[in-house]
Design an enzyme around this catalytic site. Sequence first.
Site, PDB file in Angstrom:
ATOM      1  N   TYR A 247       1.116  -0.973  -0.103  1.00 11.67           N
ATOM      2  CA  TYR A 247       0.018  -0.714   0.182  1.00 11.67           C
ATOM      3  C   TYR A 247       0.910   1.389  -0.157  1.00 11.67           C
ATOM      4  O   TYR A 247       1.806   1.155   0.279  1.00 11.67           O
ATOM      5  CB  TYR A 247      -1.138   0.259   1.165  1.00 11.67           C
ATOM      6  CG  TYR A 247      -0.052   0.066   2.456  1.00 11.67           C
ATOM      7  CD1 TYR A 247       0.087   1.682   2.868  1.00 11.67           C
ATOM      8  CD2 TYR A 247       0.532  -0.941   3.093  1.00 11.67           C
ATOM      9  CE1 TYR A 247       0.795   1.428   4.383  1.00 11.67           C
ATOM     10  CE2 TYR A 247       0.793  -0.082   4.526  1.00 11.67           C
ATOM     11  CZ  TYR A 247       1.227   0.756   5.567  1.00 11.67           C
ATOM     12  OH  TYR A 247       1.805   0.804   6.217  1.00 11.67           O
ATOM     13  N   CYS A 248      -0.062   2.173  -0.235  1.00 11.06           N
ATOM     14  CA  CYS A 248       1.077   3.161   0.012  1.00 11.06           C
ATOM     15  C   CYS A 248      -0.056   4.125  -0.357  1.00 11.06           C
ATOM     16  O   CYS A 248      -1.378   4.013   0.367  1.00 11.06           O
ATOM     17  CB  CYS A 248       1.579   4.120  -1.631  1.00 11.06           C
ATOM     18  SG  CYS A 248       1.178   4.029  -3.299  1.00 11.06           S
ATOM     19  N   THR A 249       0.230   5.446  -0.513  1.00  8.15           N
ATOM     20  CA  THR A 249      -1.164   7.122  -0.270  1.00  8.15           C
ATOM     21  C   THR A 249      -1.843   6.154  -0.990  1.00  8.15           C
ATOM     22  O   THR A 249      -3.255   6.385  -0.540  1.00  8.15           O
ATOM     23  CB  THR A 249       0.149   8.619   0.097  1.00  8.15           C
ATOM     24  OG1 THR A 249       0.882   8.600   1.013  1.00  8.15           O
ATOM     25  CG2 THR A 249      -0.681   9.925   0.553  1.00  8.15           C
TER      26      THR A 249
ATOM     27  N   VAL B 100      -4.367   4.459   0.890  1.00 12.34           N
ATOM     28  CA  VAL B 100      -4.450   4.353   2.333  1.00 12.34           C
ATOM     29  C   VAL B 100      -5.776   5.271   2.576  1.00 12.34           C
ATOM     30  O   VAL B 100      -7.056   5.300   3.486  1.00 12.34           O
ATOM     31  CB  VAL B 100      -3.683   5.088   2.668  1.00 12.34           C
ATOM     32  CG1 VAL B 100      -3.463   4.898   4.580  1.00 12.34           C
ATOM     33  CG2 VAL B 100      -2.554   4.432   2.979  1.00 12.34           C
TER      34      VAL B 100
END
Length: 325
Positions: A177-179, A206
């Site tokens: 995952y990332c932003t 996220v």
Amino acid sequence: MKKNYYALAYYHFTRVDNPQEEIALHKELFKKLDVSCRIYISEQGINGQFSGYQPDAEYYMNWLKQRPGFSNVKFKIHHIEENIFPRATVKYRKELVALGCDVDLSNQGKHISPKEWHEKLEENRCLVLDVRNNYEWKIGHFENAVLPDIQTFREFPEYAEQLSKEHDPETTPVMMYCTGGIRCELYSSLLLEKGFKEVYQLDGGVIAYGQAMGTGKWRGKLFVFDDRLAVPIDEADTDVSPIAQCSHCEASCDTYYNCANTDCNNLFICCEECIHSTKGCCSQECSQAPRIRSFSTSRGNKPFRRMHLCEISEEQEKPLSCCLR
């Protein structure tokens, strides 16, 4: 009367034959709107962080979707009270994510919804990778997530190679995952190239998870590349316990500042008491430096405009020195 604003996060990989034309059209449009942004456009597509007065933001979203190749762009929306960038910046960038190598975007990890992501976290059978920067991780991340030991994103291909030696790619499921999702588009492809058979990426990042699931399995706040610096992932639940510590006294804290010493400008975490005693500086040495910008708590922790954080990309080549603190 108080105006309502939107913060938009979005990206879209698509062929752009004339990036400079798209940039010029964006700039011309923004002259007429109450907006601020940091947008990168290349032959690969677009990566944008944007804020604007609600009607103007809605106009822009509709306008972009009518542009050739961008009809399927997805916007993640936060409600805010003012513009969160110092200006409207639209630039060309050859790589939307600085990686330094070619990636087959047709071969990506499986996109899973926030609900599916949450369920897999509860199963606890996958290796969970946080593919953001160290300073993003410090103030918030998912439970049991692993932060790759790299200093720049260009090191990720080497990290992926090492990961394939430490874990059996045939039997190790990986979630990443990332932003907002864009970094995972590339990194999931790299893991597949290294032989990992089961790779998942959080669709929408996220931001999307917070909007769909609330705080859930997330701990702390989400680092954002604008004047806010850190936000709860659930707009309805702003009472978030800090997971980071003040860089001076180690008190629980998750407030980022950039150093008032003009010749330093480091990004650092600091509590309210210490930010007063150090005059807004990251160290005692900096608090005695000759070129200190006037610091006042009335401005909150909004970054100083010089070397403004929002002009530092989330896919930057060099880590901020705060990563070493």
